[in-house]
Design an enzyme around this catalytic site. Structure first.
Site, PDB file in Angstrom:
ATOM      1  N   ARG A   1       0.705  -1.492  -0.144  1.00 25.07           N
ATOM      2  CA  ARG A   1       0.327  -0.418  -0.200  1.00 25.07           C
ATOM      3  C   ARG A   1       0.559   1.093  -0.177  1.00 25.07           C
ATOM      4  O   ARG A   1       1.352   1.417   0.779  1.00 25.07           O
ATOM      5  CB  ARG A   1      -0.957   0.092   1.548  1.00 25.07           C
ATOM      6  CG  ARG A   1      -1.643  -0.745   1.290  1.00 25.07           C
ATOM      7  CD  ARG A   1      -2.663  -0.871   1.967  1.00 25.07           C
ATOM      8  NE  ARG A   1      -2.656  -0.111   3.488  1.00 25.07           N
ATOM      9  CZ  ARG A   1      -3.733   0.088   4.353  1.00 25.07           C
ATOM     10  NH1 ARG A   1      -5.170   0.170   3.995  1.00 25.07           N
ATOM     11  NH2 ARG A   1      -2.896   1.207   5.749  1.00 25.07           N
TER      12      ARG A   1
ATOM     13  N   THR B   1      -1.607   7.604  -0.411  1.00 29.50           N
ATOM     14  CA  THR B   1      -2.868   7.176  -1.270  1.00 29.50           C
ATOM     15  C   THR B   1      -3.501   6.089  -0.310  1.00 29.50           C
ATOM     16  O   THR B   1      -4.888   6.144  -1.147  1.00 29.50           O
ATOM     17  CB  THR B   1      -2.420   7.312  -2.536  1.00 29.50           C
ATOM     18  OG1 THR B   1      -1.789   5.277  -2.155  1.00 29.50           O
ATOM     19  CG2 THR B   1      -1.553   8.225  -3.753  1.00 29.50           C
TER      20      THR B   1
ATOM     21  N   ASP C   1      -0.072  -3.194  12.286  1.00 32.68           N
ATOM     22  CA  ASP C   1       0.308  -3.660  11.057  1.00 32.68           C
ATOM     23  C   ASP C   1       0.806  -5.280  10.824  1.00 32.68           C
ATOM     24  O   ASP C   1       1.608  -5.289  11.950  1.00 32.68           O
ATOM     25  CB  ASP C   1       1.965  -2.690  10.524  1.00 32.68           C
ATOM     26  CG  ASP C   1       1.740  -2.980   8.807  1.00 32.68           C
ATOM     27  OD1 ASP C   1       2.268  -4.713   8.602  1.00 32.68           O
ATOM     28  OD2 ASP C   1       2.451  -1.964   8.676  1.00 32.68           O
TER      29      ASP C   1
ATOM     30  N   ASP D   1       4.870  -5.975   9.750  1.00 34.82           N
ATOM     31  CA  ASP D   1       5.147  -5.858  10.407  1.00 34.82           C
ATOM     32  C   ASP D   1       5.723  -6.642  11.450  1.00 34.82           C
ATOM     33  O   ASP D   1       6.732  -6.952  11.936  1.00 34.82           O
ATOM     34  CB  ASP D   1       5.787  -4.401  11.169  1.00 34.82           C
ATOM     35  CG  ASP D   1       5.726  -3.057   9.766  1.00 34.82           C
ATOM     36  OD1 ASP D   1       6.581  -3.877   9.049  1.00 34.82           O
ATOM     37  OD2 ASP D   1       5.548  -2.506  10.351  1.00 34.82           O
TER      38      ASP D   1
HETATM   39  C1  PRP Z   1      -1.761  -4.253   4.288  1.00 33.63           C
HETATM   40  C2  PRP Z   1      -2.168  -5.890   4.935  1.00 33.63           C
HETATM   41  C3  PRP Z   1      -2.629  -6.178   2.975  1.00 33.63           C
HETATM   42  C4  PRP Z   1      -3.065  -4.121   2.920  1.00 33.63           C
HETATM   43  C5  PRP Z   1      -4.630  -4.322   3.480  1.00 33.63           C
HETATM   44  O1  PRP Z   1       0.268  -4.958   3.535  1.00 33.63           O
HETATM   45  O2  PRP Z   1      -1.199  -7.287   4.185  1.00 33.63           O
HETATM   46  O3  PRP Z   1      -1.888  -6.054   1.950  1.00 33.63           O
HETATM   47  O4  PRP Z   1      -2.607  -3.610   3.607  1.00 33.63           O
HETATM   48  O5  PRP Z   1      -4.977  -2.955   3.066  1.00 33.63           O
HETATM   49  P1  PRP Z   1      -5.931  -2.409   1.868  1.00 33.63           P
HETATM   50  O6  PRP Z   1      -7.247  -3.313   1.649  1.00 33.63           O
HETATM   51  O7  PRP Z   1      -5.975  -1.755   2.409  1.00 33.63           O
HETATM   52  O8  PRP Z   1      -5.893  -3.275   0.972  1.00 33.63           O
HETATM   53  P2  PRP Z   1       0.648  -3.591   3.435  1.00 33.63           P
HETATM   54  O9  PRP Z   1       0.886  -3.052   2.357  1.00 33.63           O
HETATM   55  O10 PRP Z   1       1.172  -3.006   4.775  1.00 33.63           O
HETATM   56  O11 PRP Z   1       2.185  -4.320   2.463  1.00 33.63           O
HETATM   57  P3  PRP Z   1       3.301  -5.851   3.680  1.00 33.63           P
HETATM   58  O12 PRP Z   1       2.656  -6.873   3.202  1.00 33.63           O
HETATM   59  O13 PRP Z   1       4.614  -5.856   3.083  1.00 33.63           O
HETATM   60  O14 PRP Z   1       3.371  -5.327   4.798  1.00 33.63           O
HETATM   61  N1  URA Z   2      -2.884  -2.906   6.770  1.00 29.79           N
HETATM   62  C1  URA Z   2      -2.710  -4.120   8.524  1.00 29.79           C
HETATM   63  O1  URA Z   2      -1.449  -4.678   8.139  1.00 29.79           O
HETATM   64  N2  URA Z   2      -3.084  -3.787   9.094  1.00 29.79           N
HETATM   65  C2  URA Z   2      -4.492  -2.781   9.226  1.00 29.79           C
HETATM   66  O2  URA Z   2      -4.286  -2.730   9.465  1.00 29.79           O
HETATM   67  C3  URA Z   2      -4.741  -2.150   7.673  1.00 29.79           C
HETATM   68  C4  URA Z   2      -3.677  -2.575   6.199  1.00 29.79           C
END
Ligand code: PRP
Ligand code: URA
Length: 209
Positions: free
Chosen positions: A104, A108, A200, A203
């Site tokens: 993400r 944005t 997150d 993380d």
């Molecule tokens: C997080 C999560 C989803 C997304 C959800 O990933 O694991 O993929 O955000 O958010 P959305 O429904 O608003 O799209 P992130 O982009 O943080 O990446 P990561 O898994 O690499 O930490």
């Molecule tokens: N991605 C995450 O990992 N946690 C949230 O709450 C939203 C997006």
């Protein structure tokens, strides 16, 4: 119309509550996520068709039932979706695994694609798309579009925690895809994080806090 399945078995709810606690460290978080993925996988595969096969038991021949039809593929959305793969694979060891990379954009909150590698016969498989968090729904919706562009017709989406906004987005964009979640939370905050959520997920799994 896409169905929302909330799998709130007491074991799943209990494990999820431990994961939500900010004092829970990465090791326990990862183990619990895989345990929940396995328990949810049990429900998600409940309607797989069975066929009659003839086998020999040590006592006599019998008609037994075994899973028939399409084979499964598990597709995690990187990174956090990786945390659910082992649990699901322990249930379905022959499932193939594809990967979709999306992150993400911090400003944005829109997903950005950076990777896609899927089994060659993905279009013939029932695909379980997995990601622990369904927040705005942008990532799940884009991943579903990517799968469909590669010919997938039978897809289920599995997450751990969903926000109503994300459920609506996926249902509007992909009415043919059922959603399985362990919890439906209240809302998103101003940073598009799920409230109360668990923070997150990526993380917390990988210790990059
Ligand atoms: C997080 C999560 C989803 C997304 C959800 O990933 O694991 O993929 O955000 O958010 P959305 O429904 O608003 O799209 P992130 O982009 O943080 O990446 P990561 O898994 O690499 O930490
Ligand atoms: N991605 C995450 O990992 N946690 C949230 O709450 C939203 C997006």
């Amino acid at each position: 119309m896409s169905q929302l399945h909330i799998i709130n078995h007491p074991l799943i709810t209990h494990k999820l509550s431990i994961m939500r606690n900010k004092k829970t460290g990465s090791k326990d978080f990862r183990e619990l996520l895989n345990e929940i993925a396995m328990l949810m996988g049990y429900e998600l595969t409940r309607d797989l068709p069975l066929e009659d096969v003839t086998i020999d038991t040590p006592i006599q021949k019998m008609k037994a039932k075994m899973i028939s039809g399409k084979k499964l593929a598990i597709v995690p959305i990187l990174r956090a979706g990786l945390g659910m793969v082992d649990g699901l694979q322990s249930l379905v060891p022959v499932a193939k695994v594809g990967h979709i990379g999306l992150y993400r954009d911090p400003e944005t909150h829109k997903p950005v694609e950076y990777y896609c590698k899927l089994p060659l016969d993905i279009e013939d498989r029932i695909v379980i798309l997995v990601d622990p968090m369904l927040a705005t729904g942008g990532s799940a919706s884009d991943a579903l579009t990517m799968l469909k562009a590669r010919g997938c017709k039978h897809i289920r989406f599995m997450c751990l925690v969903a926000a109503p906004e994300g459920v609506k987005k996926v249902q509007d964009d992909h009415p043919d895809v059922d959603i399985y979640t362990a919890a439906l939370d209240e809302r998103l905050n101003e940073h598009a994080y799920i409230v109360p959520g668990l923070g997150d997920a990526g993380d917390r799994i990988f210790g990059t806090l």
